[in-house]
Scaffold this motif. Structure first.
Motif, PDB file in Angstrom:
ATOM      1  N   LYS A  39       0.858  -1.182   0.000  1.00 17.98           N
ATOM      2  CA  LYS A  39       0.000   0.000   0.000  1.00 17.98           C
ATOM      3  C   LYS A  39       0.898   1.238   0.000  1.00 17.98           C
ATOM      4  O   LYS A  39       1.798   1.370   0.829  1.00 17.98           O
ATOM      5  CB  LYS A  39      -0.906   0.020   1.217  1.00 17.98           C
ATOM      6  CG  LYS A  39      -1.837   1.217   1.242  1.00 17.98           C
ATOM      7  CD  LYS A  39      -2.736   1.208   2.453  1.00 17.98           C
ATOM      8  CE  LYS A  39      -3.627   2.428   2.455  1.00 17.98           C
ATOM      9  NZ  LYS A  39      -4.481   2.473   3.620  1.00 17.98           N
ATOM     10  N   VAL A  40       0.624   2.148  -0.939  1.00 14.10           N
ATOM     11  CA  VAL A  40       1.417   3.372  -1.057  1.00 14.10           C
ATOM     12  C   VAL A  40       0.464   4.557  -0.963  1.00 14.10           C
ATOM     13  O   VAL A  40      -0.558   4.604  -1.647  1.00 14.10           O
ATOM     14  CB  VAL A  40       2.182   3.413  -2.397  1.00 14.10           C
ATOM     15  CG1 VAL A  40       2.979   4.693  -2.521  1.00 14.10           C
ATOM     16  CG2 VAL A  40       3.095   2.214  -2.514  1.00 14.10           C
ATOM     17  N   VAL A  41       0.801   5.504  -0.075  1.00 14.76           N
ATOM     18  CA  VAL A  41      -0.011   6.712   0.105  1.00 14.76           C
ATOM     19  C   VAL A  41       0.853   7.918  -0.258  1.00 14.76           C
ATOM     20  O   VAL A  41       1.915   8.125   0.320  1.00 14.76           O
ATOM     21  CB  VAL A  41      -0.524   6.840   1.558  1.00 14.76           C
ATOM     22  CG1 VAL A  41      -1.328   8.124   1.724  1.00 14.76           C
ATOM     23  CG2 VAL A  41      -1.348   5.634   1.942  1.00 14.76           C
ATOM     24  N   PHE A  42       0.385   8.696  -1.231  1.00 14.18           N
ATOM     25  CA  PHE A  42       1.070   9.920  -1.621  1.00 14.18           C
ATOM     26  C   PHE A  42       0.356  11.085  -0.949  1.00 14.18           C
ATOM     27  O   PHE A  42      -0.836  11.281  -1.137  1.00 14.18           O
ATOM     28  CB  PHE A  42       1.032  10.114  -3.133  1.00 14.18           C
ATOM     29  CG  PHE A  42       1.801   9.073  -3.886  1.00 14.18           C
ATOM     30  CD1 PHE A  42       3.164   9.178  -4.043  1.00 14.18           C
ATOM     31  CD2 PHE A  42       1.158   7.976  -4.425  1.00 14.18           C
ATOM     32  CE1 PHE A  42       3.883   8.219  -4.737  1.00 14.18           C
ATOM     33  CE2 PHE A  42       1.852   7.010  -5.120  1.00 14.18           C
ATOM     34  CZ  PHE A  42       3.221   7.130  -5.280  1.00 14.18           C
ATOM     35  N   ASN A  43       1.074  11.858  -0.154  1.00 13.91           N
ATOM     36  CA  ASN A  43       0.528  13.055   0.483  1.00 13.91           C
ATOM     37  C   ASN A  43       1.224  14.248  -0.159  1.00 13.91           C
ATOM     38  O   ASN A  43       2.358  14.580   0.182  1.00 13.91           O
ATOM     39  CB  ASN A  43       0.765  13.034   1.989  1.00 13.91           C
ATOM     40  CG  ASN A  43       0.016  14.118   2.699  1.00 13.91           C
ATOM     41  OD1 ASN A  43      -0.271  15.165   2.137  1.00 13.91           O
ATOM     42  ND2 ASN A  43      -0.309  13.882   3.949  1.00 13.91           N
ATOM     43  N   TYR A  44       0.531  14.872  -1.114  1.00 13.90           N
ATOM     44  CA  TYR A  44       1.140  15.939  -1.898  1.00 13.90           C
ATOM     45  C   TYR A  44       1.249  17.241  -1.114  1.00 13.90           C
ATOM     46  O   TYR A  44       2.102  18.063  -1.424  1.00 13.90           O
ATOM     47  CB  TYR A  44       0.361  16.143  -3.191  1.00 13.90           C
ATOM     48  CG  TYR A  44       0.293  14.877  -4.017  1.00 13.90           C
ATOM     49  CD1 TYR A  44       1.438  14.362  -4.606  1.00 13.90           C
ATOM     50  CD2 TYR A  44      -0.895  14.178  -4.172  1.00 13.90           C
ATOM     51  CE1 TYR A  44       1.397  13.191  -5.344  1.00 13.90           C
ATOM     52  CE2 TYR A  44      -0.943  13.014  -4.910  1.00 13.90           C
ATOM     53  CZ  TYR A  44       0.202  12.527  -5.501  1.00 13.90           C
ATOM     54  OH  TYR A  44       0.153  11.379  -6.216  1.00 13.90           O
ATOM     55  N   MET A  52       5.670  10.287   0.786  1.00 15.14           N
ATOM     56  CA  MET A  52       5.110   9.053   0.279  1.00 15.14           C
ATOM     57  C   MET A  52       5.332   8.007   1.370  1.00 15.14           C
ATOM     58  O   MET A  52       6.439   7.888   1.898  1.00 15.14           O
ATOM     59  CB  MET A  52       5.823   8.615  -0.995  1.00 15.14           C
ATOM     60  CG  MET A  52       5.374   7.273  -1.514  1.00 15.14           C
ATOM     61  SD  MET A  52       6.343   6.701  -2.910  1.00 15.14           S
ATOM     62  CE  MET A  52       7.740   6.019  -2.064  1.00 15.14           C
ATOM     63  N   SER A  53       4.275   7.277   1.735  1.00 12.03           N
ATOM     64  CA  SER A  53       4.449   6.213   2.718  1.00 12.03           C
ATOM     65  C   SER A  53       4.206   4.868   2.044  1.00 12.03           C
ATOM     66  O   SER A  53       3.283   4.709   1.250  1.00 12.03           O
ATOM     67  CB  SER A  53       3.505   6.399   3.907  1.00 12.03           C
ATOM     68  OG  SER A  53       2.168   6.296   3.508  1.00 12.03           O
ATOM     69  N   VAL A  54       5.065   3.933   2.354  1.00 15.18           N
ATOM     70  CA  VAL A  54       5.011   2.583   1.796  1.00 15.18           C
ATOM     71  C   VAL A  54       4.749   1.631   2.949  1.00 15.18           C
ATOM     72  O   VAL A  54       5.491   1.608   3.929  1.00 15.18           O
ATOM     73  CB  VAL A  54       6.346   2.229   1.100  1.00 15.18           C
ATOM     74  CG1 VAL A  54       6.286   0.829   0.529  1.00 15.18           C
ATOM     75  CG2 VAL A  54       6.684   3.230   0.024  1.00 15.18           C
TER      76      VAL A  54
END
Length: 139
Positions: free
Chosen positions: A76-81, A86-88
């Protein structure tokens, strides 16, 4: 002759007034807005950013994706612009990487010995001597 001329004139007037287009357009079609476009470090549009929009039309700059590794494991990858991170998350461990560089079609995130390169639907993780190739899934 007068009846034919009067009938033709009436038909032309009716057709001109009935074909008037509304300038407001279709209310059920959503318009795309180019305002608020995020640019890469080189000044070009950053194509790696995809917006999510809520019911009220507010854009989210935080997106979640599931990537699949070559061995079949899911990540699961979350991009917080907004925070440029980026969290993996894999195997109950989460790694948060900071954005270092963006070239428009490629973005690089790093933290300590871990480096991630995002380009289109692919994500390549470098951790020490290990290279892990991931591809975005349709889950």
């Amino acid at each position: 002759m007068k009846k034919v001329l009067l009938t033709a004139t009436a038909a032309i007037v009716v057709s001109l007034t009935s074909c008037k287009k509304s300038e407001n357009g279709n209310k059920s079609v959503l318009k795309s807005e180019e305002s608020g476009v995020i640019l890469a470090d080189n000044g070009k549009v950053d194509s790696t950013i995809h917006y999510e929009t809520d019911v009220n039309g507010k854009k989210y700059l935080k997106t979640n994706y599931v990537y699949k590794a070559t061995d079949g494991s899911l990540v699961k990858v979350v991009f917080n612009y907004d925070e440029e991170t980026m969290s993996v998350r894999s195997n109950n461990k989460t790694f948060i990487l900071n954005k270092v560089e963006s070239k428009g079609n490629e973005t690089i995130y790093e933290k300590m010995d871990m480096k991630a390169t995002v380009k289109g639907d692919s994500l390549i993780l470098h951790q020490g001597d290990n290279i892990i190739e991931l591809v975005k899934t349709k889950i």
